[in-house]
Design an enzyme around this catalytic site. Structure first.
Site, PDB file in Angstrom:
ATOM      1  N   VAL A  23      36.473  38.476  46.895  1.00  0.00           N
ATOM      2  CA  VAL A  23      35.334  38.973  46.117  1.00  0.00           C
ATOM      3  C   VAL A  23      34.071  38.287  46.620  1.00  0.00           C
ATOM      4  O   VAL A  23      34.036  37.061  46.789  1.00  0.00           O
ATOM      5  CB  VAL A  23      35.530  38.714  44.615  1.00  0.00           C
ATOM      6  CG1 VAL A  23      34.312  39.222  43.827  1.00  0.00           C
ATOM      7  CG2 VAL A  23      36.794  39.393  44.113  1.00  0.00           C
ATOM      8  N   ASP A 134      47.244  42.785  31.307  1.00  0.00           N
ATOM      9  CA  ASP A 134      47.120  41.439  31.883  1.00  0.00           C
ATOM     10  C   ASP A 134      45.991  40.676  31.200  1.00  0.00           C
ATOM     11  O   ASP A 134      45.086  40.145  31.854  1.00  0.00           O
ATOM     12  CB  ASP A 134      46.891  41.515  33.391  1.00  0.00           C
ATOM     13  CG  ASP A 134      47.294  40.231  34.117  1.00  0.00           C
ATOM     14  OD1 ASP A 134      48.098  39.457  33.552  1.00  0.00           O
ATOM     15  OD2 ASP A 134      46.816  40.008  35.243  1.00  0.00           O
TER      16      ASP A 134
END
Length: 259
Positions: A23, A134
């Site tokens: 990222v 999640d």
């Protein structure tokens, strides 16, 4: 690193890296003076050769496009340039809740604020027919100004597809936070996310996970019967109704959890 331009985005610097992607902080440029900082998830080259990984990224973009809420990280764009994939999202200037938990203990009112923000995000996603799957401290981001955002819908599930997904033997999620039905790969609904949020709140309140005493191989069996340390034992100073509510969130049977 040298700045790399991809379409209207310029990569500025890396923010973090995982097994399948890195990222970056990037600059998005539009017409005239329009400029905005964004986060860019770039699949590693070897990951782009794995159709399953590519499908997860595309799913994350698809489901992220459904989300429009103050407590959900906004999805902006999905690019394919030659054989590379890039997911563009809102840049959150802050830290993950997991990192903050390593640095500090939270007072009960702040825990309730954090939990309420994540609950609002889940209520919105569930209303759009999406189960996150999640909900963990790693996937909750806290901005410098205190705003709380839920992120990473990469393994989330559209409710209309839950039966199809349950036919697979693969487990998706984080076992320490996953509901018993998720670990068993049973069909999932919103109560599964509520269970995960309950476990996260327990950890925020006690600085330990509810099943920390259970061996990994026994985790599913322990969750099936609710074999965890009572919150009233771990934090006898907490209000009884708060402890009761947290335990209801982690009830073994989905139908008995609060909605």
């Amino acid at each position: 690193m040298d700045q790399v331009r991809i379409g209207r985005y310029t990569i500025l610097r890396p923010l973090g890296s995982g097994a399948f992607s890195t990222v970056y902080l990037a600059r998005m440029e539009g017409q005239g003076p329009f400029v905005r900082q964004v986060a860019m998830k770039r699949l590693h080259k070897e990951a782009t050769r794995d159709p399953a990984v590519v499908r997860l990224l595309i799913r994350e973009a698809e489901i992220g496009g459904l989300m429009n809420h103050d407590n959900v990280v906004a999805t902006i764009d999905l690019l394919k340039v030659r054989d590379e994939y890039f997911l563009i999202t809102e840049f959150v200037d802050g830290q993950s809740l997991a990192d903050l938990m390593d640095e500090t203990e939270f007072a009960t009112p702040r825990v309730l604020e954090l939990g309420s923000a994540v609950a609002r995000a889940l209520d919105h996603s569930h209303g759009d027919g999406v189960v996150h799957r999640d909900v963990t401290p790693t996937n909750v981001l806290v901005r410098e100004d205190g705003r709380v955002l839920l992120t990473d819908f990469g393994i989330s599930l559209l409710l209309e597809q839950r039966r199809l997904a349950s036919d697979s033997a693969a487990f998706y999620g984080t076992p320490d936070y996953a509901s018993p039905e998720q670990i068993a790969n049973d069909p999932l609904g919103p109560p599964s996310d509520i269970y995960s949020l309950g476990g996260m709140l327990y950890e925020l309140l006690t600085s330990e996970q509810p099943f920390a005493h259970v061996a990994t191989g026994d985790l599913h069996a322990a969750k099936r019967v609710g074999q965890m340390r009572a919150l009233t034992e771990a934090r006898p100073d907490l209000p009884a109704d708060l402890c009761t509510f947290a335990h209801r969130m982690m009830a073994p049977e989905p139908d008995t959890r609060p909605s």
